[in-house]
Structure formats: structure tokens, C-alpha cells
Design a protein around this motif. Structure first.
Motif, PDB file in Angstrom:
ATOM      1  N   LEU A 151      77.894  51.717 118.544  1.00  0.00           N
ATOM      2  CA  LEU A 151      79.009  52.059 117.887  1.00  0.00           C
ATOM      3  C   LEU A 151      78.632  52.678 116.723  1.00  0.00           C
ATOM      4  CD1 LEU A 151      82.107  51.788 117.438  1.00  0.00           C
ATOM      5  CD2 LEU A 151      81.640  49.723 116.082  1.00  0.00           C
ATOM      6  N   CYS A 152      77.613  52.511 116.053  1.00  0.00           N
ATOM      7  CA  CYS A 152      77.328  53.125 114.820  1.00  0.00           C
ATOM      8  C   CYS A 152      76.661  54.520 115.131  1.00  0.00           C
ATOM      9  CB  CYS A 152      76.515  52.321 113.916  1.00  0.00           C
ATOM     10  SG  CYS A 152      76.977  51.179 113.117  1.00  0.00           S
ATOM     11  N   ARG A 153      75.996  54.575 116.202  1.00  0.00           N
ATOM     12  CA  ARG A 153      75.331  55.783 116.517  1.00  0.00           C
ATOM     13  C   ARG A 153      76.284  56.600 117.172  1.00  0.00           C
ATOM     14  NH1 ARG A 153      72.675  58.355 114.777  1.00  0.00           N
ATOM     15  NH2 ARG A 153      71.754  59.317 116.624  1.00  0.00           N
ATOM     16  N   GLU A 154      77.500  56.155 117.781  1.00  0.00           N
ATOM     17  CA  GLU A 154      78.458  57.142 118.265  1.00  0.00           C
ATOM     18  C   GLU A 154      79.444  57.645 117.226  1.00  0.00           C
ATOM     19  OE1 GLU A 154      80.838  54.374 120.616  1.00  0.00           O
ATOM     20  OE2 GLU A 154      79.569  54.155 122.282  1.00  0.00           O
ATOM     21  N   ARG A 155      79.538  56.981 116.206  1.00  0.00           N
ATOM     22  CA  ARG A 155      80.121  57.591 114.883  1.00  0.00           C
ATOM     23  C   ARG A 155      79.114  58.431 114.199  1.00  0.00           C
ATOM     24  NH1 ARG A 155      84.669  54.738 113.767  1.00  0.00           N
ATOM     25  NH2 ARG A 155      85.311  53.720 115.788  1.00  0.00           N
ATOM     26  N   GLY A 156      78.003  58.538 114.509  1.00  0.00           N
ATOM     27  CA  GLY A 156      77.028  59.482 113.722  1.00  0.00           C
ATOM     28  C   GLY A 156      76.214  58.934 112.778  1.00  0.00           C
ATOM     29  N   PHE A 157      76.189  57.527 112.440  1.00  0.00           N
ATOM     30  CA  PHE A 157      75.525  57.106 111.331  1.00  0.00           C
ATOM     31  C   PHE A 157      74.056  56.916 111.622  1.00  0.00           C
ATOM     32  CE2 PHE A 157      79.539  54.263 110.879  1.00  0.00           C
ATOM     33  CZ  PHE A 157      80.034  55.131 110.106  1.00  0.00           C
ATOM     34  N   ASN A 158      73.326  57.203 110.522  1.00  0.00           N
ATOM     35  CA  ASN A 158      71.650  56.970 110.771  1.00  0.00           C
ATOM     36  C   ASN A 158      71.555  55.617 111.142  1.00  0.00           C
ATOM     37  OD1 ASN A 158      68.849  57.527 110.846  1.00  0.00           O
ATOM     38  ND2 ASN A 158      68.972  57.697 108.587  1.00  0.00           N
ATOM     39  N   VAL A 159      70.825  55.178 112.044  1.00  0.00           N
ATOM     40  CA  VAL A 159      70.693  53.631 112.291  1.00  0.00           C
ATOM     41  C   VAL A 159      69.076  53.387 112.318  1.00  0.00           C
ATOM     42  CG1 VAL A 159      70.643  51.698 113.804  1.00  0.00           C
ATOM     43  CG2 VAL A 159      72.616  53.342 113.546  1.00  0.00           C
ATOM     44  N   ALA A 160      68.511  52.524 111.598  1.00  0.00           N
ATOM     45  CA  ALA A 160      66.937  52.018 111.731  1.00  0.00           C
ATOM     46  C   ALA A 160      67.045  50.827 112.387  1.00  0.00           C
ATOM     47  CB  ALA A 160      66.479  51.957 110.450  1.00  0.00           C
ATOM     48  N   ILE A 161      66.402  50.413 113.352  1.00  0.00           N
ATOM     49  CA  ILE A 161      66.473  49.175 114.085  1.00  0.00           C
ATOM     50  C   ILE A 161      65.041  48.517 113.637  1.00  0.00           C
ATOM     51  CG2 ILE A 161      65.939  48.033 115.976  1.00  0.00           C
ATOM     52  CD1 ILE A 161      67.420  50.211 117.659  1.00  0.00           C
ATOM     53  N   LYS A 162      65.434  47.137 113.052  1.00  0.00           N
ATOM     54  CA  LYS A 162      64.129  46.325 112.336  1.00  0.00           C
ATOM     55  C   LYS A 162      63.923  45.255 113.109  1.00  0.00           C
ATOM     56  CE  LYS A 162      64.119  45.701 108.138  1.00  0.00           C
ATOM     57  NZ  LYS A 162      64.553  45.317 106.662  1.00  0.00           N
ATOM     58  N   THR A 163      62.719  44.909 113.331  1.00  0.00           N
ATOM     59  CA  THR A 163      62.241  43.603 114.319  1.00  0.00           C
ATOM     60  C   THR A 163      60.909  43.156 113.572  1.00  0.00           C
ATOM     61  OG1 THR A 163      62.991  44.672 116.235  1.00  0.00           O
ATOM     62  CG2 THR A 163      61.742  43.019 116.385  1.00  0.00           C
ATOM     63  N   PRO A 164      61.257  41.949 112.937  1.00  0.00           N
ATOM     64  CA  PRO A 164      60.100  41.045 112.654  1.00  0.00           C
ATOM     65  C   PRO A 164      59.286  40.548 114.060  1.00  0.00           C
ATOM     66  CG  PRO A 164      61.944  39.923 112.115  1.00  0.00           C
ATOM     67  CD  PRO A 164      62.391  41.192 112.727  1.00  0.00           C
ATOM     68  N   ILE A 165      58.099  40.575 114.219  1.00  0.00           N
ATOM     69  CA  ILE A 165      57.430  40.070 115.456  1.00  0.00           C
ATOM     70  C   ILE A 165      56.901  38.646 115.310  1.00  0.00           C
ATOM     71  CG2 ILE A 165      55.657  40.638 116.960  1.00  0.00           C
ATOM     72  CD1 ILE A 165      57.829  43.022 116.994  1.00  0.00           C
ATOM     73  N   MET A 166      57.389  38.050 116.257  1.00  0.00           N
ATOM     74  CA  MET A 166      57.029  36.639 115.996  1.00  0.00           C
ATOM     75  C   MET A 166      56.681  35.957 117.367  1.00  0.00           C
ATOM     76  SD  MET A 166      60.775  35.193 113.969  1.00  0.00           S
ATOM     77  CE  MET A 166      61.531  36.435 114.365  1.00  0.00           C
ATOM     78  N   LYS A 167      56.256  34.766 117.593  1.00  0.00           N
ATOM     79  CA  LYS A 167      55.748  34.328 118.731  1.00  0.00           C
ATOM     80  C   LYS A 167      56.784  34.359 120.100  1.00  0.00           C
ATOM     81  CE  LYS A 167      56.239  29.470 117.492  1.00  0.00           C
ATOM     82  NZ  LYS A 167      55.542  28.337 117.433  1.00  0.00           N
ATOM     83  N   TYR A 168      58.261  34.313 119.579  1.00  0.00           N
ATOM     84  CA  TYR A 168      59.139  34.392 120.885  1.00  0.00           C
ATOM     85  C   TYR A 168      59.393  35.698 121.315  1.00  0.00           C
ATOM     86  CZ  TYR A 168      59.734  30.509 117.500  1.00  0.00           C
ATOM     87  OH  TYR A 168      59.693  29.487 116.634  1.00  0.00           O
ATOM     88  N   ASN A 169      58.960  36.837 120.267  1.00  0.00           N
ATOM     89  CA  ASN A 169      59.509  38.107 120.794  1.00  0.00           C
ATOM     90  C   ASN A 169      58.390  39.059 120.783  1.00  0.00           C
ATOM     91  OD1 ASN A 169      59.117  38.593 118.251  1.00  0.00           O
ATOM     92  ND2 ASN A 169      60.780  39.804 117.823  1.00  0.00           N
TER      93      ASN A 169
END
Length: 341
Positions: A151-169
Motif C-alpha cells: 500500500l505504501c509503495r503504491e502511494r509512492g512512499f519511500n519504504v525500507a524493509i528491516k529484518t533482524p536475523i534470528m535462528k527462526y528466519n
């Protein structure tokens, strides 16, 4: 802005002790229950009021702050968030928002369009809903987060996806990176999990082992990812308390988000007086040569030591940071393996 001009602004702010970067924790309330979250006080009845936040913005503007991050908890739980964002934009800050995205509906996105942030940072742990929802402790959260990003990308917002890496992912990074590319968003991940405010260490319970980090780097490293450059021993450690500050929901002023050591409270003193007080001098005067346990370490060239984590782990802001040690050792060993390939 050209990178050299941007770098010059940062260096000038550091030399002149201008708090060019400010982080404000608007709330510790959250609608999720992430296993690794540092904010363990989920309910708070003494949050800064809208008027108090406005006063902070006025003081920050007078102190020549430029970059403002609004974080939590989940900031969209604050009913006055759009008012706060509007005030921040009126103060000409470059505003970043940090959110889990689950409360960003089309109606919320409509409001954001009126006062758009510079960047919207959204936490996403996996493309697999089972893994993501396990980490957040909330069934259905991944679907809402994915919807918000799209939705945010469709509206043209600058989005940064953040991911802490754990044993689960740990096995999800490639898919997450591909999704970020598809969304034309930046993607940032980190191995270090910050200590919780209640004294527990999520890194020990949920983080990767040294061998897992090493293998991950060997598999995923790109040319130039590993620099291996030892810092100048006369250098200060970071910009915490020098060009960066953080303010908690109760008004405590911290050197940065990671160093949970208050220099005072803005409800009792002005921000300028707290910034100029001697409470921050220990940190400002700290150099690599002052780190007795680290200055001669064979892994220092690969280390991203954090004083805040060191303070939480051993009670000494100049002490050894075990979390960073694990990553540094793994990084050097991975670099040596890559050099033999």
C-alpha cells in the motif's frame, strides 16, 4: 544531496556537537509481542503529550537538528501521530517513521499523503507467514505487514524493509531481499539483537551462533561487504551523545537509542541544558584506545562494537560487548574462508 556534501554535514555536526540526529520513542505500547523486542514495558500512562512533543521539536529546531526518527513501540497506536508528523514537517525535519505496518490501512495512508515522511521503515521477518507470525507472537500480523508495504509503495512512499536475523528466519533472507527488490524498497538486516530493558538478552535466546553467522556471510557476502579495516585508536567510538540523541516516552534524554542511560528529563530541564551538561562527557571523550578489553583485539578490524550493548551486558560503557564479539569473529573467519575460495 551529493554524498560528499552529506558527509561534510555529518562531520561538521560531530565536531560542533550538534544533535543532528534525534530519535523520539513516542510510545512503548505495541499490538504485537515480538520475541526479541527490547521494549519490555508495553503499557505506559505517562507518555509525552502532544504539546510536550511540540516543545521538543521547537528545541531541536533551535539546536539545528536535521534528521528526526519517530519510533516505538508501535507509533500508529498514538491517536495524535498525524498531528505530531505534521508538526515535525512544519519544523522542516527530515522525518523517518519506524513501524510494524499492521495498522497502516488505506485510510491511514490517505492521512500520510498529506504529511509524507522521508522514509517509512517497516519490520518484516519472513515471506513465510508462519515464521513471521511466530516471531511477532501474533497470528495474521504478516498479512497486514505485507499489505502495508504494498500500500505504501503504491502511494509512492519511500519504504525500507528491516529484518533482524534470528535462528527462526535465517533461511528467509534471499526471499526477503527479492521481495524488497520487487517492491523497489531498500532492505536492511542485522545479526545483533539489542538487550531488553528488563535485563534479558534476546541475542542469547533467539540469535544466531558464531558458526551460523560465519556460514551465512560466506553464502551471502557480496564483493566489498567485508572491509576489515582497523579503526584509528584516537577516534571517538560513535556519534552517540555528540551528534545523536534519543528521547523516551517519559521524556528521559539518552545519548542514543541503544545507550539506556539517562542524562536527565526534558520535563525538568531544557533539552539544550541537558545536552550541554557533563552527563554526556564520559561517552563523548571515550576513544578506542580507552577500551582496555578491545583495543588490542585481533578481531577489532571486523567489529561493529556498540557501547549501549556493552553497558547492558557488563555494566560498563567501555567494556566488552559479547554480541559484537560473536559477529566480529564470525566475520573474520568468513573473510578468511572467502579468501581461500
Amino acid at each position: 544531496m551529493p554524498m560528499d556534501a552529506y558527509q561534510q554535514i555529518l562531520e561538521t555536526a560531530f565536531i560542533r556537537k550538534i544533535p543532528i540526529n534525534a530519535q523520539i520513542e513516542l510510545t512503548y505500547r505495541c499490538n504485537l509481542a515480538c520475541v526479541h523486542c527490547y521494549a519490555t514495558e508495553r503499557t505506559l500512562n505517562d507518555e509525552l503529550t502532544t504539546k510536550e512533543v511540540e516543545g521538543i521539536f521547537t528545541q531541536l529546531a533551535e539546536m539545528n537538528c536535521l534528521f528526526l526518527s519517530l519510533t516505538g513501540g508501535e507509533i500508529f497506536l498514538r491517536n495524535d501521530l498525524m498531528t505530531i508528523l505534521g508538526m515535525a514537517n512544519e519544523s522542516n525535519f527530515a522525518v523517518s517513521l519506524f513501524s510494524n505496518g499492521t495498522l497502516i490501512t488505506p485510510a491511514v495512508a490517505d492521512k500520510l499523503e498529506r504529511t509524507p515522511p522521508l522514509c517509512l521503515h517497516i519490520s518484516l521477518y519472513s515471506i513465510n507467514s508462519v515464521i513471521h507470525d511466530r516471531i511477532t507472537g501474533t497470528i495474521g500480523s504478516q498479512a497486514k505487514t505485507l499489505s502495508a508495504i504494498k500500500l505504501c509503495r503504491e502511494r509512492g512512499f519511500n519504504v525500507a524493509i528491516k529484518t533482524p536475523i534470528m535462528k527462526y528466519n535465517i533461511g528467509e533472507v534471499k526471499a526477503l531481499e527479492a521481495f524488497a527488490l520487487e517492491m523497489e524498497s531498500s532492505f536492511v538486516f542485522d545479526f545483533v539483537l539489542a538487550p531488553a530493558d528488563n535485563g534479558t538478552m534476546p541475542m542469547k535466546q533467539h540469535g544466531l551462533s558464531e558458526k551460523e553467522i560465519e556460514d551465512f556471510i560466506v553464502t551471502n557476502a557480496k564483493p566489498g561487504d567485508i572491509s576489515g579495516q582497523k579503526p584509528d585508536m584516537s577516534e571517538t567510538l560513535c556519534g552517540a551523545g555528540t551528534s545523536t540523541l534519543c528521547i523516551t516516552p517519559k521524556g528521559d534524554v539518552l545519548p542514543c537509542l541503544a545507550i539506556r542511560q539517562s542524562a536527565g528529563n526534558i520535563r525538568k530541564s531544557s533539552l539544550k541544558s541537558l545536552w550541554k551538561s557533563t552527563n554526556l562527557d564520559q561517552l563523548r571523550n571515550l576513544r578506542y584506545c580507552n577500551l582496555v578489553d578491545c583495543r588490542n583485539c585481533e578481531y577489532l578490524a571486523y567489529c561493529s562494537r556498540c557501547s549501549g550493548i556493552a553497558l547492558a551486558e557488563c555494566g560498563n560503557i567501555a567494556g566488552k560487548c559479547e554480541c559484537s564479539c560473536i559477529v566480529a569473529k564470525a566475520t573474520r573467519q568468513a573473510s578468511e574462508r572467502l579468501g581461500r575460495l
